[in-house]
Design an enzyme around this catalytic site. Structure first.
Site, mmCIF file in Angstrom:
data_model
loop_
_atom_site.group_PDB
_atom_site.id
_atom_site.type_symbol
_atom_site.label_atom_id
_atom_site.label_comp_id
_atom_site.label_asym_id
_atom_site.label_seq_id
_atom_site.Cartn_x
_atom_site.Cartn_y
_atom_site.Cartn_z
ATOM 1 N N ASN A 13 -5.513 -3.722 2.415
ATOM 2 C CA ASN A 13 -4.176 -4.215 2.731
ATOM 3 C C ASN A 13 -3.306 -4.218 1.488
ATOM 4 O OD1 ASN A 13 -4.681 -4.709 5.487
ATOM 5 N ND2 ASN A 13 -5.723 -6.602 4.979
ATOM 6 N N CYS A 14 -2.008 -4.286 1.720
ATOM 7 C CA CYS A 14 -1.005 -4.320 0.663
ATOM 8 C C CYS A 14 -1.376 -5.382 -0.372
ATOM 9 C CB CYS A 14 0.355 -4.633 1.288
ATOM 10 S SG CYS A 14 1.707 -4.591 0.112
ATOM 11 N N PRO A 15 -1.301 -5.103 -1.640
ATOM 12 C CA PRO A 15 -0.782 -3.903 -2.305
ATOM 13 C C PRO A 15 -1.849 -2.896 -2.710
ATOM 14 C CG PRO A 15 -1.040 -5.604 -3.949
ATOM 15 C CD PRO A 15 -1.539 -6.182 -2.624
ATOM 16 N N ASP A 40 -3.241 0.270 6.754
ATOM 17 C CA ASP A 40 -2.269 -0.819 6.692
ATOM 18 C C ASP A 40 -0.923 -0.327 7.212
ATOM 19 O OD1 ASP A 40 -0.660 -2.972 6.102
ATOM 20 O OD2 ASP A 40 -0.874 -2.827 3.935
ATOM 21 N N ASP A 46 5.767 1.057 2.169
ATOM 22 C CA ASP A 46 5.324 0.947 0.778
ATOM 23 C C ASP A 46 5.305 2.302 0.075
ATOM 24 O OD1 ASP A 46 4.970 -1.753 1.188
ATOM 25 O OD2 ASP A 46 2.789 -1.632 1.405
#
Length: 75
Positions: A13-15, A40, A46
């Protein structure tokens, strides 16, 4: 599409997908293409922002069954 290196960021998941992409690009030479696999949903925005911010062109962004594939060229 032809690529020089592949990064599997599925399940992250981010980041993390962006951080791993940034690290992978540092090991590449200008003009090489990195293929990134991610799951994600936020990675679509992103990667677009990361491309704009760093100047590394995002050649393509595809989605298929909750999996995203990005091709980014090292500037």
């Amino acid at each position: 599409m032809q690529f020089d290196k592949e990064l599997d960021a599925r399940g992250l998941n981010c980041p993390l997908p962006i951080l791993r992409t940034k690290k992978a690009l540092t090991d590449m030479v200008s003009g090489q293409v990195l293929k990134v696999l991610a799951t994600d949903p936020g990675s679509v925005k992103d990667f677009a922002a990361f491309s704009k911010q760093t100047g590394n062109p995002l050649l393509s962004s595809e989605a298929a069954e909750r999996e995203f594939t990005f091709f980014m060229k090292k500037r």
